[in-house]
Design an enzyme around this catalytic site. Structure first.
Site, PDB file in Angstrom:
ATOM      1  N   GLN A 166       0.853  -1.187   0.000  1.00 33.13           N
ATOM      2  CA  GLN A 166       0.000   0.000   0.000  1.00 33.13           C
ATOM      3  C   GLN A 166       0.891   1.240   0.000  1.00 33.13           C
ATOM      4  O   GLN A 166       1.765   1.366   0.853  1.00 33.13           O
ATOM      5  CB  GLN A 166      -0.890  -0.017   1.235  1.00 33.13           C
ATOM      6  CG  GLN A 166      -1.958   1.048   1.242  1.00 33.13           C
ATOM      7  CD  GLN A 166      -2.791   0.989   2.512  1.00 33.13           C
ATOM      8  OE1 GLN A 166      -2.230   0.890   3.607  1.00 33.13           O
ATOM      9  NE2 GLN A 166      -4.086   1.036   2.389  1.00 33.13           N
ATOM     10  N   SER A 216       0.393   6.892   2.233  1.00 31.03           N
ATOM     11  CA  SER A 216       0.886   7.963   3.102  1.00 31.03           C
ATOM     12  C   SER A 216       2.119   8.646   2.528  1.00 31.03           C
ATOM     13  O   SER A 216       2.927   8.024   1.836  1.00 31.03           O
ATOM     14  CB  SER A 216       1.230   7.404   4.491  1.00 31.03           C
ATOM     15  OG  SER A 216       0.076   6.896   5.111  1.00 31.03           O
ATOM     16  N   GLU A 232     -10.924  -1.489   4.060  1.00 25.39           N
ATOM     17  CA  GLU A 232      -9.913  -1.621   5.119  1.00 25.39           C
ATOM     18  C   GLU A 232     -10.541  -1.502   6.502  1.00 25.39           C
ATOM     19  O   GLU A 232     -10.157  -2.192   7.433  1.00 25.39           O
ATOM     20  CB  GLU A 232      -8.835  -0.551   4.923  1.00 25.39           C
ATOM     21  CG  GLU A 232      -7.639  -0.693   5.847  1.00 25.39           C
ATOM     22  CD  GLU A 232      -6.537   0.286   5.524  1.00 25.39           C
ATOM     23  OE1 GLU A 232      -6.846   1.307   4.861  1.00 25.39           O
ATOM     24  OE2 GLU A 232      -5.388   0.051   5.915  1.00 25.39           O
ATOM     25  N   SER A 242      -6.781   7.080  11.267  1.00 27.94           N
ATOM     26  CA  SER A 242      -6.721   7.130  12.739  1.00 27.94           C
ATOM     27  C   SER A 242      -8.135   7.170  13.332  1.00 27.94           C
ATOM     28  O   SER A 242      -9.095   7.585  12.683  1.00 27.94           O
ATOM     29  CB  SER A 242      -5.937   8.378  13.182  1.00 27.94           C
ATOM     30  OG  SER A 242      -6.708   9.536  12.922  1.00 27.94           O
TER      31      SER A 242
END
Length: 387
Positions: free
Chosen positions: A125, A128, A243, A370
């Protein structure tokens, strides 16, 4: 929702159980964040696929078994109950796979999904960036179209499995004048292309499960675009929903951890009962794991009947991530001073892998978006509260 299994579902369970009993490795595999452990897990995924269990919910022509979500939950219960290894290609099969099903062309599905199910292609992945973690809309890495290629420059970080993976999926800014979630595109790219540099990032346990990816004029064919150019944000949100929703963290995983926690408590009951709150924490962990299971069965039943999962996936993510921390924290309290020992230490006794699990559980409230972000989503999209 029917609260009992059909004869066909019971027969399916027995089929899974028999295969797992005959094929699950007798000895635990090494950590897949080591080179040797990665090879072992990849070989296991290939064997799993040979048995027809690589990704049971996908159509047979795309490398799956054609099961529905209820059968998938049964499969997961037997998988975790048998002590089978963690799924090393989870980024591919649980996140990108369902996204390809929804947004991929027929050619892309046939090209990528069967190889993903067998772990012939291992996926990382790449979302970020140093300035775009939980705030993913702040992504700056650019993919500029030149003819039939995109030319990518920039950096990704915290890329799970990138050190050993073959491919990565990520979103890139294809409109240089765009801001926030506009002008982004979802692109699939091999990690062995010229101009790519991968630098491992070590975790708390000293192993490198994450990596930085640097792009220096990396050319990727336009055919590797998933969805539409500039429409990457919506595709990425679909991946994020998978996810946070059902597939990445099945309830069977937490049921098995709760079962191990009860065993740990019973084996150390004399010491553990000196603090009555530990017994209450063990009971709560077991009940929460069962509650998560029932909730997931309810959601799966709705999806099987045509419903779609929406922002409620955020409640799901908060629940399983905080449950994981609670269970491992309770295990640490039961083990007392021994909790810090590695399994191979002379006086380790029954510490097992609880320390590793405790360290990993700390990340659960951060990855997959988060929990603070998830609470904002719940407030704004489910409760209709103002920003």
């Amino acid at each position: 929702m029917e609260l009992k299994y059909t004869p066909e579902q019971e027969a399916f369970r027995q089929e899974v159980r028999a295969w797992m009993k005959a094929n699950v490795p007798k000895e635990p595999l090494q950590d897949f964040d080591t080179e040797e452990g990665f090879k072992q897990h990849r070989a296991w995924e290939a064997k799993l696929n040979e048995g027809g269990w690589g990704m049971v919910t996908w159509p047979r022509e795309l490398g799956g078994r054609g099961c529905n979500l209820i059968e998938w939950l049964i499969f997961e219960e037997e998988y975790w109950g048998a002590g089978a290894p963690l799924r090393v290609n989870q980024n591919g099969i649980f996140l990108l796979g369902p996204t390809l099903m929804e947004y991929g062309t027929e050619e892309q599905k046939k090209r990528f999904l069967p190889r993903m199910a067998s772990c012939a292609d291992m996926w990382a992945q790449a979302w970020s960036e140093p300035g775009a973690g939980s705030d993913m809309a702040a992504i700056r890495t650019k993919a500029v179209r030149q003819g039939d290629h995109y030319v990518i420059n920039g950096q990704k970080t915290w890329s799970t499995r990138a050190r050993w993976a073959d491919w990565a999926f990520g979103i890139f800014r294809t409109d240089p004048d765009s801001e926030r979630h506009h002008g982004l595109s979802y692109i699939l790219l091999p990690l062995n292309l010229p101009g790519i540099t991968i630098r491992p990032i070590r975790q708390l346990n000293g192993l490198a499960g994450f990596a930085e990816i640097f792009f220096d004029d990396v050319k990727v064919p336009v055919e590797n675009l998933l969805g539409t150019e500039g429409g990457g944000w919506n595709v990425a949100m679909a991946t994020a929903g998978f996810e946070r929703g059902l597939m990445l963290r099945s309830p069977a995983r937490y049921q098995e951890t709760a079962r191990r926690l009860v065993q740990l408590y019973l084996a150390n009951r004399e010491e553990a009962d000196r603090d009555p709150s530990i017994r209450e924490a063990v009971l709560k962990a077991w009940m929460d794991a069962e509650a998560y299971t029932l909730s997931t069965y309810r959601t799966a039943s709705k999806l099987v009947n045509g419903a779609k999962i929406g922002p409620e996936s955020s409640t799901n993510k908060i629940f399983w991530s905080e449950l994981d921390i609670q269970m491992h924290d309770t295990a640490m309290r039961i083990l007392g001073p021994r909790a810090e020992l590695l399994p191979e230490a002379p006086d380790a006794g029954d510490v097992g892998t609880w320390l590793d699990g405790f360290l990993f559980s700390q990340a659960g409230t951060i990855y997959a978006g988060s929990n603070e972000i998830q609470r904002n989503i719940i407030a704004e999209r489910m409760l209709g509260m103002p920003r």
